[in-house]
Motif scaffolding. Structure first.
Motif, PDB file in Angstrom:
ATOM      1  N   GLU A 156       0.909  -1.110   0.213  1.00  0.00           N
ATOM      2  CA  GLU A 156       0.197   0.203  -0.090  1.00  0.00           C
ATOM      3  C   GLU A 156       0.609   1.298   0.283  1.00  0.00           C
ATOM      4  OE1 GLU A 156      -3.393   1.994   2.652  1.00  0.00           O
ATOM      5  OE2 GLU A 156      -2.961  -0.032   3.624  1.00  0.00           O
ATOM      6  N   ARG A 157       1.975   1.119   0.811  1.00  0.00           N
ATOM      7  CA  ARG A 157       2.558   2.460   1.198  1.00  0.00           C
ATOM      8  C   ARG A 157       3.617   2.888  -0.441  1.00  0.00           C
ATOM      9  NH1 ARG A 157       7.332   2.657   4.318  1.00  0.00           N
ATOM     10  NH2 ARG A 157       8.344   0.120   3.987  1.00  0.00           N
ATOM     11  N   LYS A 158       4.115   1.483  -0.893  1.00  0.00           N
ATOM     12  CA  LYS A 158       4.146   2.102  -2.470  1.00  0.00           C
ATOM     13  C   LYS A 158       3.199   2.334  -3.470  1.00  0.00           C
ATOM     14  CE  LYS A 158       7.538  -2.479  -2.819  1.00  0.00           C
ATOM     15  NZ  LYS A 158       7.651  -3.077  -2.928  1.00  0.00           N
ATOM     16  N   GLU A 159       2.203   2.406  -3.396  1.00  0.00           N
ATOM     17  CA  GLU A 159       1.093   2.662  -4.272  1.00  0.00           C
ATOM     18  C   GLU A 159       0.709   3.984  -3.377  1.00  0.00           C
ATOM     19  OE1 GLU A 159      -0.325   0.996  -7.019  1.00  0.00           O
ATOM     20  OE2 GLU A 159       0.852  -0.661  -6.514  1.00  0.00           O
ATOM     21  N   LEU A 160       0.380   5.086  -2.708  1.00  0.00           N
ATOM     22  CA  LEU A 160       0.811   5.847  -2.454  1.00  0.00           C
ATOM     23  C   LEU A 160       1.523   6.770  -3.055  1.00  0.00           C
ATOM     24  CD1 LEU A 160      -0.788   4.817   1.462  1.00  0.00           C
ATOM     25  CD2 LEU A 160      -2.078   5.890  -0.485  1.00  0.00           C
ATOM     26  N   VAL A 161       2.924   5.881  -3.164  1.00  0.00           N
ATOM     27  CA  VAL A 161       4.362   7.155  -3.373  1.00  0.00           C
ATOM     28  C   VAL A 161       3.810   7.064  -4.630  1.00  0.00           C
ATOM     29  CG1 VAL A 161       6.274   6.794  -3.812  1.00  0.00           C
ATOM     30  CG2 VAL A 161       5.818   5.986  -1.362  1.00  0.00           C
ATOM     31  N   LYS A 162       3.416   6.435  -5.020  1.00  0.00           N
ATOM     32  CA  LYS A 162       3.594   6.377  -6.709  1.00  0.00           C
ATOM     33  C   LYS A 162       2.080   7.469  -7.260  1.00  0.00           C
ATOM     34  CE  LYS A 162       4.796   1.865  -7.983  1.00  0.00           C
ATOM     35  NZ  LYS A 162       3.948   0.417  -9.267  1.00  0.00           N
ATOM     36  N   GLY A 163       1.121   7.129  -6.283  1.00  0.00           N
ATOM     37  CA  GLY A 163      -0.457   8.589  -6.309  1.00  0.00           C
ATOM     38  C   GLY A 163       0.664  10.202  -6.223  1.00  0.00           C
ATOM     39  N   GLY A 164       1.385  10.668  -6.139  1.00  0.00           N
ATOM     40  CA  GLY A 164       1.907  11.836  -5.970  1.00  0.00           C
ATOM     41  C   GLY A 164       1.089  12.788  -4.727  1.00  0.00           C
ATOM     42  N   PHE A 165       1.061  12.030  -3.744  1.00  0.00           N
ATOM     43  CA  PHE A 165      -0.431  13.218  -3.346  1.00  0.00           C
ATOM     44  C   PHE A 165      -0.044  14.432  -3.167  1.00  0.00           C
ATOM     45  CE2 PHE A 165      -2.073   8.291  -3.287  1.00  0.00           C
ATOM     46  CZ  PHE A 165      -3.371   8.853  -3.698  1.00  0.00           C
ATOM     47  N   ARG A 166       1.400  14.482  -1.839  1.00  0.00           N
ATOM     48  CA  ARG A 166       1.541  16.242  -1.768  1.00  0.00           C
ATOM     49  C   ARG A 166       1.495  16.914  -2.505  1.00  0.00           C
ATOM     50  NH1 ARG A 166       7.692  16.713   0.246  1.00  0.00           N
ATOM     51  NH2 ARG A 166       7.831  16.153  -2.245  1.00  0.00           N
ATOM     52  N   ASP A 167       1.748  16.517  -3.843  1.00  0.00           N
ATOM     53  CA  ASP A 167       1.918  17.596  -4.785  1.00  0.00           C
ATOM     54  C   ASP A 167       0.606  18.150  -5.439  1.00  0.00           C
ATOM     55  OD1 ASP A 167       4.947  18.015  -4.820  1.00  0.00           O
ATOM     56  OD2 ASP A 167       5.368  16.897  -6.660  1.00  0.00           O
ATOM     57  N   ARG A 168       0.139  16.889  -5.744  1.00  0.00           N
ATOM     58  CA  ARG A 168      -1.321  17.238  -6.356  1.00  0.00           C
ATOM     59  C   ARG A 168      -2.487  17.837  -4.901  1.00  0.00           C
ATOM     60  NH1 ARG A 168      -2.893  11.031  -7.205  1.00  0.00           N
ATOM     61  NH2 ARG A 168      -4.954  11.897  -7.498  1.00  0.00           N
ATOM     62  N   HIS A 169      -1.638  17.295  -3.935  1.00  0.00           N
ATOM     63  CA  HIS A 169      -2.687  18.166  -3.139  1.00  0.00           C
ATOM     64  C   HIS A 169      -2.398  19.601  -2.310  1.00  0.00           C
ATOM     65  CE1 HIS A 169      -4.508  18.911   1.510  1.00  0.00           C
ATOM     66  NE2 HIS A 169      -3.735  19.230   1.678  1.00  0.00           N
ATOM     67  N   ASN A 170      -1.557  19.572  -2.523  1.00  0.00           N
ATOM     68  CA  ASN A 170      -0.646  21.204  -3.186  1.00  0.00           C
ATOM     69  C   ASN A 170      -1.010  22.092  -3.777  1.00  0.00           C
ATOM     70  OD1 ASN A 170       0.774  20.905  -0.624  1.00  0.00           O
ATOM     71  ND2 ASN A 170       2.590  20.222  -2.030  1.00  0.00           N
ATOM     72  N   SER A 171      -0.747  21.563  -4.907  1.00  0.00           N
ATOM     73  CA  SER A 171      -2.082  22.157  -5.954  1.00  0.00           C
ATOM     74  C   SER A 171      -3.400  22.450  -5.912  1.00  0.00           C
ATOM     75  CB  SER A 171      -1.921  21.367  -7.373  1.00  0.00           C
ATOM     76  OG  SER A 171      -0.210  21.317  -7.595  1.00  0.00           O
ATOM     77  N   MET A 172      -4.290  22.084  -5.386  1.00  0.00           N
ATOM     78  CA  MET A 172      -5.343  21.582  -5.129  1.00  0.00           C
ATOM     79  C   MET A 172      -5.463  22.489  -4.524  1.00  0.00           C
ATOM     80  SD  MET A 172      -8.056  20.758  -6.550  1.00  0.00           S
ATOM     81  CE  MET A 172      -7.585  19.620  -7.501  1.00  0.00           C
ATOM     82  N   GLY A 173      -5.200  23.145  -3.385  1.00  0.00           N
ATOM     83  CA  GLY A 173      -4.982  23.959  -2.539  1.00  0.00           C
ATOM     84  C   GLY A 173      -4.274  25.496  -3.188  1.00  0.00           C
ATOM     85  N   SER A 174      -3.679  25.199  -3.881  1.00  0.00           N
ATOM     86  CA  SER A 174      -3.444  26.507  -4.152  1.00  0.00           C
ATOM     87  C   SER A 174      -5.087  27.221  -5.041  1.00  0.00           C
ATOM     88  CB  SER A 174      -2.020  26.890  -4.906  1.00  0.00           C
ATOM     89  OG  SER A 174      -0.955  26.567  -4.144  1.00  0.00           O
ATOM     90  N   LEU A 175      -5.167  26.398  -6.213  1.00  0.00           N
ATOM     91  CA  LEU A 175      -6.087  26.641  -6.487  1.00  0.00           C
ATOM     92  C   LEU A 175      -7.177  27.188  -5.736  1.00  0.00           C
ATOM     93  CD1 LEU A 175      -7.917  27.053  -9.414  1.00  0.00           C
ATOM     94  CD2 LEU A 175      -8.128  24.541  -9.144  1.00  0.00           C
ATOM     95  N   LEU A 176      -7.571  26.546  -5.233  1.00  0.00           N
ATOM     96  CA  LEU A 176      -8.598  26.943  -3.901  1.00  0.00           C
ATOM     97  C   LEU A 176      -8.177  28.420  -2.987  1.00  0.00           C
ATOM     98  CD1 LEU A 176      -9.794  23.384  -1.836  1.00  0.00           C
ATOM     99  CD2 LEU A 176     -10.974  24.534  -3.449  1.00  0.00           C
ATOM    100  N   LEU A 177      -7.597  28.093  -2.751  1.00  0.00           N
ATOM    101  CA  LEU A 177      -7.017  30.161  -2.412  1.00  0.00           C
ATOM    102  C   LEU A 177      -7.078  30.277  -3.121  1.00  0.00           C
ATOM    103  CD1 LEU A 177      -6.106  30.922   0.554  1.00  0.00           C
ATOM    104  CD2 LEU A 177      -3.900  31.244  -0.342  1.00  0.00           C
ATOM    105  N   GLY A 178      -6.476  30.897  -4.710  1.00  0.00           N
ATOM    106  CA  GLY A 178      -6.656  32.147  -5.870  1.00  0.00           C
ATOM    107  C   GLY A 178      -7.906  32.027  -6.382  1.00  0.00           C
ATOM    108  N   ALA A 179      -8.843  31.375  -6.356  1.00  0.00           N
ATOM    109  CA  ALA A 179      -9.715  31.300  -7.377  1.00  0.00           C
ATOM    110  C   ALA A 179     -10.474  31.362  -6.257  1.00  0.00           C
ATOM    111  CB  ALA A 179     -10.637  29.713  -7.769  1.00  0.00           C
ATOM    112  N   GLY A 180     -11.145  30.616  -4.739  1.00  0.00           N
ATOM    113  CA  GLY A 180     -11.742  31.427  -3.805  1.00  0.00           C
ATOM    114  C   GLY A 180     -12.025  32.569  -3.398  1.00  0.00           C
ATOM    115  N   VAL A 181     -10.575  32.976  -3.103  1.00  0.00           N
ATOM    116  CA  VAL A 181     -10.530  34.447  -2.718  1.00  0.00           C
ATOM    117  C   VAL A 181     -11.109  35.692  -3.529  1.00  0.00           C
ATOM    118  CG1 VAL A 181      -9.313  36.426  -2.319  1.00  0.00           C
ATOM    119  CG2 VAL A 181      -8.902  34.123  -1.123  1.00  0.00           C
TER     120      VAL A 181
END
Length: 269
Positions: A156-181
């Motif tokens: 499961e850890r190998k699959e999670l690492v492949k998912g790149g969730f940290r970068d995807r979460h950061n990108s989505m957070g930046s989108l929410l902050l900019g577009a939301g405001v």
């Protein structure tokens, strides 16, 4: 001599204007006529082209006129800001906010997957500590059901690492902050343009709270990157409250705020 007499006769005819015209080959004459027609179009053809162009312009105007004049009643009182006061422009705020609500839920899922990526190693380490120890005399450790569980977590850890969730979460957070405001402020400005005032109430205050929660959650990111678990827990709590407020207002937006805006525009005229 004969040649001298012929030359004298030719000069005489030329002097008195009785010289014979020079003949031009028929093919050359036709070519010259064709070139003249191409280089100098007739006045009739020019007038015809101008009439066709005018007809196209009038036809296009006839098609677009109903839409142009129909848009005039949609303008708010005064019409100082033109189409920005129209009902179509008022739909930008609820439409984009609906998409940002879905993006908020998705960003929360990405953040949880990133959290799982970071913490799954601790779970594996804790399970390995529970494995039976080898015997003192060198006997191998007895089989344990924890071994299969550890293998599953490692996969499961190998699959999670492949998912790149940290970068995807950061990108989505930046989108929410900019577009939301941006869209949050746009909603207030558009309401003022259309009505000349704001409407204090749950929608306005909840929207302001959502924007503030976005800013506070983003402000915790530097501490989170340094490994501060308190900042991470607070980040999750703030975003949970944010999504709850968002869900509440998404249900309300389809009734009271939109209806209030459109009804005000209709009665203003």
């Amino acid at each position: 001599s004969y040649n001298c007499c012929k030359m004298l006769a030719t000069k005489t005819r030329t002097a008195f204007g009785t010289a014979r015209p020079t003949r031009v080959a028929p093919s050359v004459a036709r070519c010259g006529l064709k070139l003249q027609c191409v280089a100098q179009p007739t006045r009739v053809s020019v007038i015809k082209k101008q009439a066709n162009a005018a007809n196209r312009v009038m036809f296009a105007g006839a098609l677009t006129a109903p839409f142009v004049f129909e848009a005039l009643p949609a303008l708010a009182t005064g019409g100082d800001f033109g189409l920005l006061e129209g009902r179509t422009a008022a739909l930008i705020h609820p439409a984009v906010m609906g998409g940002l609500f879905v993006a908020s839920v998705y960003a929360g899922w990405l953040g949880w997957q990133w959290r799982r990526t970071r913490t799954i190693g601790d779970d594996i380490k804790a399970l390995k500590a529970q494995l039976p120890k080898p015997g003192a005399d060198g006997e191998p450790a007895p089989a344990s059901p924890l071994t299969a569980q550890i293998s599953g977590l490692e996969q499961e850890r190998k699959e999670l690492v492949k998912g790149g969730f940290r970068d995807r979460h950061n990108s989505m957070g930046s989108l929410l902050l900019g577009a939301g405001v941006l869209i949050g402020v746009e909603g207030c400005v558009n309401t003022w343009m259309r009505t000349g005032k704001l409407f204090p109430g749950p929608h306005l205050f909840a929207g302001a709270g959502i924007v503030v929660l976005w800013a506070l959650a983003a402000a915790l990111v530097p501490a989170m990157q340094k490994g501060d678990n308190n900042a991470r827990n607070l980040h999750i709590a703030l975003n949970a409250v944010n999504v709850a407020l968002f869900a509440w207002q998404v249900g309300q937006t389809s009734t009271s705020p939109c209806t209030q805006r459109f009804s005000f525009t209709m009665h203003a005229h």
